[in-house]
Design a protein around this motif. Sequence first.
Motif, PDB file in Angstrom:
ATOM      1  N   GLN A   1       0.840  -1.206   0.000  1.00  0.00           N
ATOM      2  CA  GLN A   1       0.000   0.000   0.000  1.00  0.00           C
ATOM      3  C   GLN A   1       0.876   1.257   0.000  1.00  0.00           C
ATOM      4  O   GLN A   1       0.606   2.209  -0.731  1.00  0.00           O
ATOM      5  N   ARG A   2       1.911   1.253   0.849  1.00  0.00           N
ATOM      6  CA  ARG A   2       2.800   2.408   0.946  1.00  0.00           C
ATOM      7  C   ARG A   2       3.466   2.680  -0.406  1.00  0.00           C
ATOM      8  O   ARG A   2       3.508   3.818  -0.870  1.00  0.00           O
ATOM      9  N   GLN A   3       3.965   1.630  -1.050  1.00  0.00           N
ATOM     10  CA  GLN A   3       4.637   1.816  -2.333  1.00  0.00           C
ATOM     11  C   GLN A   3       3.671   2.320  -3.400  1.00  0.00           C
ATOM     12  O   GLN A   3       4.030   3.153  -4.219  1.00  0.00           O
ATOM     13  N   SER A   4       2.441   1.833  -3.363  1.00  0.00           N
ATOM     14  CA  SER A   4       1.429   2.302  -4.311  1.00  0.00           C
ATOM     15  C   SER A   4       1.144   3.789  -4.100  1.00  0.00           C
ATOM     16  O   SER A   4       1.105   4.574  -5.059  1.00  0.00           O
ATOM     17  N   GLU A   5       0.972   4.180  -2.845  1.00  0.00           N
ATOM     18  CA  GLU A   5       0.711   5.590  -2.536  1.00  0.00           C
ATOM     19  C   GLU A   5       1.940   6.454  -2.806  1.00  0.00           C
ATOM     20  O   GLU A   5       1.819   7.587  -3.259  1.00  0.00           O
ATOM     21  N   LEU A   6       3.115   5.900  -2.534  1.00  0.00           N
ATOM     22  CA  LEU A   6       4.361   6.618  -2.802  1.00  0.00           C
ATOM     23  C   LEU A   6       4.485   6.931  -4.287  1.00  0.00           C
ATOM     24  O   LEU A   6       4.794   8.065  -4.671  1.00  0.00           O
ATOM     25  N   LYS A   7       4.225   5.940  -5.110  1.00  0.00           N
ATOM     26  CA  LYS A   7       4.295   6.123  -6.564  1.00  0.00           C
ATOM     27  C   LYS A   7       3.327   7.219  -7.017  1.00  0.00           C
ATOM     28  O   LYS A   7       3.685   8.106  -7.790  1.00  0.00           O
ATOM     29  N   GLY A   8       2.095   7.189  -6.508  1.00  0.00           N
ATOM     30  CA  GLY A   8       1.099   8.206  -6.856  1.00  0.00           C
ATOM     31  C   GLY A   8       1.503   9.591  -6.395  1.00  0.00           C
ATOM     32  O   GLY A   8       1.326  10.582  -7.126  1.00  0.00           O
ATOM     33  N   THR A   9       2.069   9.666  -5.199  1.00  0.00           N
ATOM     34  CA  THR A   9       2.505  10.964  -4.658  1.00  0.00           C
ATOM     35  C   THR A   9       3.615  11.558  -5.511  1.00  0.00           C
ATOM     36  O   THR A   9       3.582  12.742  -5.851  1.00  0.00           O
ATOM     37  N   ILE A  10       4.593  10.743  -5.895  1.00  0.00           N
ATOM     38  CA  ILE A  10       5.703  11.244  -6.701  1.00  0.00           C
ATOM     39  C   ILE A  10       5.236  11.615  -8.107  1.00  0.00           C
ATOM     40  O   ILE A  10       5.698  12.602  -8.679  1.00  0.00           O
ATOM     41  N   GLU A  11       4.291  10.883  -8.659  1.00  0.00           N
ATOM     42  CA  GLU A  11       3.755  11.248  -9.975  1.00  0.00           C
ATOM     43  C   GLU A  11       3.041  12.589  -9.907  1.00  0.00           C
ATOM     44  O   GLU A  11       3.139  13.410 -10.815  1.00  0.00           O
ATOM     45  N   ALA A  12       2.305  12.832  -8.813  1.00  0.00           N
ATOM     46  CA  ALA A  12       1.560  14.092  -8.656  1.00  0.00           C
ATOM     47  C   ALA A  12       2.478  15.256  -8.322  1.00  0.00           C
ATOM     48  O   ALA A  12       2.263  16.382  -8.790  1.00  0.00           O
ATOM     49  N   THR A  13       3.500  15.009  -7.500  1.00  0.00           N
ATOM     50  CA  THR A  13       4.433  16.058  -7.079  1.00  0.00           C
ATOM     51  C   THR A  13       5.862  15.531  -7.188  1.00  0.00           C
ATOM     52  O   THR A  13       6.455  15.105  -6.203  1.00  0.00           O
ATOM     53  N   PRO A  14       6.434  15.551  -8.404  1.00  0.00           N
ATOM     54  CA  PRO A  14       7.738  14.930  -8.631  1.00  0.00           C
ATOM     55  C   PRO A  14       8.904  15.588  -7.900  1.00  0.00           C
ATOM     56  O   PRO A  14       9.975  15.013  -7.802  1.00  0.00           O
ATOM     57  N   PHE A  15       8.715  16.786  -7.351  1.00  0.00           N
ATOM     58  CA  PHE A  15       9.819  17.481  -6.701  1.00  0.00           C
ATOM     59  C   PHE A  15       9.799  17.323  -5.188  1.00  0.00           C
ATOM     60  O   PHE A  15      10.474  18.029  -4.464  1.00  0.00           O
ATOM     61  N   THR A  16       9.035  16.372  -4.691  1.00  0.00           N
ATOM     62  CA  THR A  16       8.988  16.075  -3.264  1.00  0.00           C
ATOM     63  C   THR A  16      10.272  15.351  -2.859  1.00  0.00           C
ATOM     64  O   THR A  16      10.708  14.425  -3.536  1.00  0.00           O
ATOM     65  N   THR A  17      10.875  15.776  -1.744  1.00  0.00           N
ATOM     66  CA  THR A  17      12.123  15.163  -1.286  1.00  0.00           C
ATOM     67  C   THR A  17      11.853  13.861  -0.549  1.00  0.00           C
ATOM     68  O   THR A  17      10.733  13.622  -0.069  1.00  0.00           O
ATOM     69  N   ASP A  18      12.892  13.043  -0.416  1.00  0.00           N
ATOM     70  CA  ASP A  18      12.784  11.808   0.362  1.00  0.00           C
ATOM     71  C   ASP A  18      12.434  12.127   1.816  1.00  0.00           C
ATOM     72  O   ASP A  18      11.674  11.402   2.449  1.00  0.00           O
ATOM     73  N   GLU A  19      12.976  13.218   2.342  1.00  0.00           N
ATOM     74  CA  GLU A  19      12.690  13.622   3.724  1.00  0.00           C
ATOM     75  C   GLU A  19      11.201  13.917   3.899  1.00  0.00           C
ATOM     76  O   GLU A  19      10.575  13.497   4.881  1.00  0.00           O
TER      77      GLU A  19
END
Length: 192
Positions: free
Chosen positions: A7-25
């Motif tokens: 679930q986390r990886q699925s949401e992570l992928k969606g978050t990065i697609e929506a906001t690609p400049f989000t940092t790992d932190e």
Amino acid sequence: MKLSKKQRQSELKGTIEATPFTTDEELAKQFGVSIQTIRLDRMELSIPELRERIKSVATHEWNETVKALPIEEVIGEVIDLELDKRAISILDIKEEHVFSRNNIARGHHLFAQANSLAVAVIDEDLALTAGADIKFTRPVKLGERVVAKAAVQVEDHKGRTIVNVHSFVDNEEVFAGSFKMYREHDPKERNN
């Protein structure tokens, strides 16, 4: 409630697609996991690190290229550009940008980011800064991300193109500048 890895990886992928400049932190805080967990998730999902995402998005989204200076000479990472209209760059404040005694960014780095963005947004082979009116509104510290946004205005009474640049950390303005730009040709000539 803690998410499963899938679930986390699925949401992570969606978050990065929506906001690609989000940092790992930022992602680690959002998902309540360690930065290392986010890095491992990105690796498993074949999602590149932030710097590579920025370059990828910039390359795919620009249908025009910077003319007035080589893109690698722009201070910060250009993430959006529409010549003679607007541009955005990101500068992460690192050790080399700050005073060692207080970890506050040296002003010339913020000025250089804004000034080089003002030059880059001009649709000419030659664009030079003829003058600038600048204001620093708060100190920027080590580890902060500065987002500079340039907007091209009409010419002033002396035929100079005005480029306004506002720089932000999160949504707080830290720098504002109005740059009077000399350009090789009058932009009105292009339309005739």
